[in-house]
Design a protein around this motif. Structure first.
Motif, short mmCIF file in Angstrom:
data_model
loop_
_atom_site.label_atom_id
_atom_site.label_comp_id
_atom_site.label_asym_id
_atom_site.label_seq_id
_atom_site.Cartn_x
_atom_site.Cartn_y
_atom_site.Cartn_z
N THR A 129 0.63 -1.17 0.14
CA THR A 129 -0.35 -0.23 -0.13
C THR A 129 0.79 1.59 -0.18
O THR A 129 1.73 1.26 0.93
N GLY A 130 0.65 2.35 -1.01
CA GLY A 130 1.22 3.47 -0.89
C GLY A 130 2.16 3.50 -1.47
O GLY A 130 3.29 4.46 -2.55
N GLU A 131 3.29 2.76 -2.27
CA GLU A 131 3.81 2.72 -2.79
C GLU A 131 3.67 2.37 -4.56
O GLU A 131 2.92 2.20 -4.83
N LEU A 132 5.12 2.53 -5.42
CA LEU A 132 5.19 3.02 -6.75
C LEU A 132 6.86 2.01 -7.73
O LEU A 132 7.36 2.18 -6.46
N SER A 133 6.08 1.43 -8.35
CA SER A 133 7.10 0.70 -8.76
C SER A 133 7.16 0.78 -9.75
O SER A 133 6.95 2.14 -10.28
N VAL A 134 8.47 0.68 -10.49
CA VAL A 134 9.89 0.96 -11.35
C VAL A 134 8.64 1.25 -13.15
O VAL A 134 8.87 2.21 -13.81
N SER A 135 7.61 -0.02 -12.69
CA SER A 135 6.90 0.19 -15.00
C SER A 135 5.91 1.19 -14.58
O SER A 135 5.11 1.93 -15.61
N MET A 136 5.34 1.75 -12.95
CA MET A 136 4.24 2.70 -13.41
C MET A 136 4.91 4.20 -13.72
O MET A 136 4.02 4.62 -14.24
N LYS A 157 7.52 4.33 -14.73
CA LYS A 157 7.76 4.44 -16.57
C LYS A 157 6.62 5.26 -17.34
O LYS A 157 6.37 5.30 -18.52
N GLU A 158 5.48 4.38 -16.69
CA GLU A 158 4.60 5.24 -17.76
C GLU A 158 3.89 6.05 -17.60
O GLU A 158 2.91 7.08 -18.43
N ALA A 159 3.94 7.12 -16.77
CA ALA A 159 3.74 8.25 -16.17
C ALA A 159 4.67 9.65 -16.86
O ALA A 159 4.76 10.36 -16.98
N GLY A 160 5.94 8.63 -17.83
CA GLY A 160 6.83 10.27 -18.21
C GLY A 160 8.42 9.70 -17.29
O GLY A 160 8.43 10.36 -18.52
N CYS A 161 8.57 9.32 -16.64
CA CYS A 161 9.58 9.25 -15.90
C CYS A 161 10.61 8.38 -16.28
O CYS A 161 10.56 7.69 -17.30
N GLU A 162 12.09 9.25 -16.27
CA GLU A 162 13.46 8.65 -16.96
C GLU A 162 14.33 8.19 -16.03
O GLU A 162 15.19 7.15 -16.11
N PHE A 163 14.15 9.47 -14.76
CA PHE A 163 14.49 9.05 -13.77
C PHE A 163 14.30 9.09 -12.54
O PHE A 163 12.39 8.98 -12.32
N ALA A 164 14.58 7.86 -11.72
CA ALA A 164 14.33 8.42 -10.55
C ALA A 164 14.91 8.58 -8.76
O ALA A 164 16.62 8.92 -9.19
N ILE A 165 14.93 9.32 -8.05
CA ILE A 165 15.62 10.00 -7.34
C ILE A 165 15.95 7.88 -5.64
O ILE A 165 14.35 8.35 -5.21
N VAL A 166 16.76 7.86 -5.49
CA VAL A 166 16.56 6.94 -4.62
C VAL A 166 17.63 7.37 -3.10
O VAL A 166 18.46 8.14 -3.72
N GLY A 167 17.44 6.29 -2.35
CA GLY A 167 18.54 6.84 -0.86
C GLY A 167 18.40 8.56 -0.39
O GLY A 167 19.46 8.68 -0.03
N HIS A 168 17.43 9.31 -1.85
CA HIS A 168 17.59 10.73 -0.56
C HIS A 168 17.49 10.46 1.27
O HIS A 168 17.01 9.72 2.12
N SER A 169 18.36 12.25 1.82
CA SER A 169 18.73 11.27 3.04
C SER A 169 17.56 11.65 4.14
O SER A 169 17.36 10.69 5.19
N GLU A 170 16.39 12.19 3.30
CA GLU A 170 15.29 12.93 4.30
C GLU A 170 14.16 11.03 4.49
O GLU A 170 13.36 11.01 5.17
N ARG A 171 14.05 10.48 3.08
CA ARG A 171 14.32 9.37 2.95
C ARG A 171 14.44 8.25 3.73
O ARG A 171 14.79 7.13 4.62
N ARG A 172 16.11 7.98 3.95
CA ARG A 172 16.99 7.36 4.70
C ARG A 172 15.89 7.99 6.02
O ARG A 172 16.69 6.47 6.75
N GLU A 173 16.31 9.05 6.56
CA GLU A 173 16.27 9.30 8.05
C GLU A 173 14.72 9.33 8.33
O GLU A 173 14.39 7.85 9.16
N ASP A 174 13.06 9.73 7.78
CA ASP A 174 12.26 9.53 8.10
C ASP A 174 11.82 8.03 7.90
O ASP A 174 10.83 7.82 8.46
N GLN A 175 12.03 7.37 7.09
CA GLN A 175 11.16 5.95 6.39
C GLN A 175 12.39 4.85 6.98
O GLN A 175 12.28 3.42 6.32
N GLY A 176 13.53 5.26 7.10
CA GLY A 176 14.70 4.22 7.49
C GLY A 176 15.19 3.43 6.26
O GLY A 176 15.60 1.80 7.19
N GLU A 177 15.64 3.78 5.34
CA GLU A 177 16.03 2.80 4.78
C GLU A 177 17.40 3.15 4.56
O GLU A 177 18.10 3.67 4.85
N SER A 178 17.91 1.52 4.37
CA SER A 178 18.47 1.68 4.69
C SER A 178 20.04 1.46 3.47
O SER A 178 19.87 1.37 2.01
#
Ligand code: PGA
Length: 247
Positions: free
Chosen positions: A72-79, A81-102
């Motif tokens: 729930t609440g997540e978005l996949s790479v293929s979604m 891409k369909e929305a027109g994205c060519e890039f995605a930020i991963v591991g932003h420090s705000e997500r590492r901190e707020d969402q505990g991304e390792s």
């Protein structure tokens, strides 16, 4: 490969800001941007559909490391891409901190992006505490190790690295050009130990309170190939002048 052979890269990170009105403003103004840099806007996903981009690409601010299913609440790479994205930020420090991304989750997300033909903008960077303890290289090195463990040389070649010292994000405290260059050189050197060609071609961009006034000197550093821009990417005029600074 010298700095001149790497195409500069400037991405805006709108974070949880913006509106359809701001997208319309960017559609009008940013389509006239005249820069050697590759330009990307990473906006909230619900706004992506409204961009009419001919002079710039669009990107997401996060992506799932999974394909699909009950997440729930997540978005996949293929979604994305369909929305027109060519890039995605991963591991932003705000997500590492707020969402505990390792470190390893961030590497998995990057791998998922590349498998789905989405270019990951992979963020690394230390806190003030780490910097004051003289541990910048050890800390960033660990973040890079996680990427090197999971991604092949070929996959790393398809990535963009963003060095974003946490103490400079949204604080108005920019790293000095020398401080930025020092860490960028360290990062390139770290990848050079894996593969020299990878290191030479890899675009490493700086993020943390980049503004029209400081962009040119930051981007002029030998190992700084552009920027990831937060606050200053919310005003078309400011963002455009940062894009021009990458020339
Ligand atoms: P800032 O944010 O430019 O507002 O410091 C940069 C970022 O978090 O990507």
């Amino acid at each position: 490969m010298s700095k001149n052979n790497r195409q500069p890269f400037v991405a805006g990170n709108w974070k949880m800001n913006g509106s359809l009105a701001l997208v319309a403003d960017f559609n009008e103004k940013l389509n006239t941007v005249n820069t050697r840099a590759q330009v990307v806007i990473c906006a909230p996903s619900v706004l992506l559909h409204a961009f009419k981009s001919t002079a710039f690409s669009i990107g997401a601010q996060n992506v799932s490391h999974l394909d699909n299913g009950a997440h729930t609440g997540e978005l996949s790479v293929s979604m994305l891409k369909e929305a027109g994205c060519e890039f995605a930020i991963v591991g932003h420090s705000e997500r590492r901190e707020d969402q505990g991304e390792s470190n390893s989750l961030v590497a998995q997300k990057a791998a998922k992006c590349i498998a789905g033909n989405l270019t990951p903008i992979i963020c690394v960077g230390e806190s003030l505490e780490v910097r004051e303890a003289g541990q910048v290289e050890a800390f960033v090195g660990q973040q890079l190790d996680a990427l090197i463990d999971v991604l092949s040389i070929d996959e790393l070649k398809q990535s963009v690295i963003a060095y974003e010292p946490i103490w400079a994000i949204g604080t108005g405290k920019t790293a000095s050009p020398e401080q930025a260059q020092e860490v960028h050189e360290f990062i390139r050197g770290y990848f050079a130990k894996v593969d020299a060609e990878l290191a030479q071609g890899l675009r490493i961009v700086y993020g943390g309170s980049v503004k029209p006034e400081n962009a040119e000197t930051l981007f002029a550093q030998n190992d700084v190939d552009g920027g990831l821009i937060g606050g200053a990417s919310l005003k078309a005029e400011d963002f455009i002048s940062i894009c021009h600074a990458a020339n």
